[in-house]
Write a protein that holds these residues in place. Structure first.
Motif, short mmCIF file in Angstrom:
data_model
loop_
_atom_site.label_atom_id
_atom_site.label_comp_id
_atom_site.label_asym_id
_atom_site.label_seq_id
_atom_site.Cartn_x
_atom_site.Cartn_y
_atom_site.Cartn_z
N VAL A 222 1.28 18.52 -5.58
CA VAL A 222 0.74 17.95 -6.61
C VAL A 222 -0.21 17.14 -6.52
CG1 VAL A 222 1.49 17.95 -8.92
CG2 VAL A 222 2.67 19.42 -7.18
N LEU A 223 0.21 15.73 -6.10
CA LEU A 223 -0.93 15.45 -6.40
C LEU A 223 -2.46 15.18 -5.76
CD1 LEU A 223 2.10 12.66 -6.10
CD2 LEU A 223 1.60 13.14 -7.81
N ARG B 48 7.00 0.22 -13.53
CA ARG B 48 5.83 -0.18 -13.33
C ARG B 48 5.03 0.80 -14.45
NH1 ARG B 48 5.78 0.19 -7.76
NH2 ARG B 48 5.13 2.55 -7.58
N THR B 49 5.29 2.45 -13.98
CA THR B 49 4.27 3.11 -14.77
C THR B 49 4.36 3.31 -15.88
OG1 THR B 49 4.83 4.47 -13.46
CG2 THR B 49 3.94 3.59 -11.77
N ARG B 50 5.61 4.03 -16.51
CA ARG B 50 5.56 4.02 -18.03
C ARG B 50 4.70 3.39 -18.91
NH1 ARG B 50 8.39 8.69 -19.35
NH2 ARG B 50 8.70 10.03 -17.35
N ALA C 277 13.75 3.71 -10.02
CA ALA C 277 13.40 3.28 -11.21
C ALA C 277 12.67 2.03 -11.34
CB ALA C 277 14.98 2.45 -11.21
N GLU C 278 12.27 1.12 -10.12
CA GLU C 278 11.25 0.18 -9.99
C GLU C 278 10.16 1.09 -10.08
OE1 GLU C 278 7.89 -2.10 -9.04
OE2 GLU C 278 8.26 0.04 -8.05
N ARG C 279 9.32 2.54 -10.04
CA ARG C 279 8.35 2.59 -9.91
C ARG C 279 7.98 3.22 -11.40
NH1 ARG C 279 4.75 6.62 -6.92
NH2 ARG C 279 6.28 6.28 -5.30
N LEU D 281 -1.84 8.90 -9.99
CA LEU D 281 -0.92 9.44 -9.67
C LEU D 281 0.31 8.42 -8.63
CD1 LEU D 281 -3.34 10.65 -7.28
CD2 LEU D 281 -2.47 11.78 -8.53
N ASP D 282 0.75 7.15 -9.58
CA ASP D 282 1.53 6.41 -9.43
C ASP D 282 2.70 6.91 -10.35
OD1 ASP D 282 2.70 4.51 -7.80
OD2 ASP D 282 2.21 2.95 -9.37
#
Length: 276
Positions: free
Chosen positions: A244-245, A35-37, A30-32, A224-225
């Motif tokens: 993939v990344l 942060r990234t969306r 959830a933190e990522r 990539l994040d």
């Protein structure tokens, strides 16, 4: 703004809201996710607020509260409903009041709202049941607005993503080849089903489609994040995800290490026309 012609498309086993494992996978980090969306255009948020009779907003599938905080910044009182306790906990830590429940089963306890919104979430809910519940909790003239951020990768990045996904995850239920096609084409079925659900629920004005175009720059690392938060990758084993990344990173490096993403934020929206 344009309206969406009705199709009365029948529901099938391929409906997004029936992929519950995918829908429930976003809380794994959830933190990522938070942060990234990407956020949503202020112009869209402002238009929804102006088109509503008041400032009480219900955010359906609020996730970590990305959209909710934008509505708060616009002067609204926001309550979130979120089925994933991990996402809800993150939203609460960031200042959003959230109740944990699936929207179809959530008990409004007599409360009413001026707007029901859903960012990047309406397709995970049965479109008719969701519209019926929205009609029950909206005040007269209240606004329902389901919206999505639709991104269009540069062609060389899209082709690299599709190629590595075909190799690494050939059995994925997500349409890998669609990554290389105009993104809005793939979302059109979601917009149409949302509009048809609103019509079938009744008590709403004719659904409209509002579109807001914008751009955002990504470095190799920032893109990539974000990728692991996307539905195609949230349940991928770590070794497959790393593969993939790596492939996508090589493609971005070949472009100089960054690129500009084109976004279209699209809202399917209608006003409540009578008392629930």
């Amino acid at each position: 703004m344009p309206t969406l012609p009705p199709t009365r498309a029948s529901l099938s086993g391929s409906e997004p809201h029936q992929y519950r494992q995918a829908a429930d996978s976003f809380g794994t980090d959830a933190e990522r996710y938070n942060r990234t969306r990407p956020r949503y255009p202020d112009a869209m948020v402002d238009r929804i607020v102006v088109g509503s009779p008041g400032s009480d907003v219900l955010d359906v599938g609020c996730g970590t509260g990305i959209a909710a905080r934008q509505f708060q910044a616009a002067g609204c009182r926001v309550l979130g409903v979120e089925p994933d306790a991990r996402m809800a906990d993150r939203a609460r830590r960031l200042g959003v009041e959230v109740e944990v429940a699936a929207f179809e089963a959530w008990d409004p306890a007599g409360r009413a709202f001026d707007a029901v919104v859903a960012g990047q979430a309406w397709h995970w809910i049965d479109p008719v049941a969701a519209a019926v519940k929205a009609a029950q909790v909206l005040r007269p003239d209240g606004r329902l607005a389901a919206f999505w951020n639709v991104f269009q990768l540069p062609s060389c990045v899209a082709e690299a993503v599709a190629a590595v996904c075909r190799r690494v995850m050939p059995d994925s239920p997500f349409n890998v080849q669609a990554m290389t096609k105009p993104a809005l084409n793939g979302y059109q079925v979601l917009f149409t089903k949302a509009a048809d659900g609103i019509r079938e629920a009744g008590g709403f004005s004719e659904p409209e489609l509002w579109r807001f175009d914008w751009e955002w720059s990504y470095t190799r690392d920032t893109w990539l994040d974000q990728m692991p938060t996307q539905g195609a990758f949230t349940r991928l084993p770590s070794d497959k995800l790393a593969e993939v990344l790596e492939g996508v990173g090589v493609a971005i490096d070949s472009m100089g290490g960054s690129f500009t993403m084109r976004y279209a934020s699209v809202a399917v929206t209608a006003a409540r026309t009578d008392a629930a």
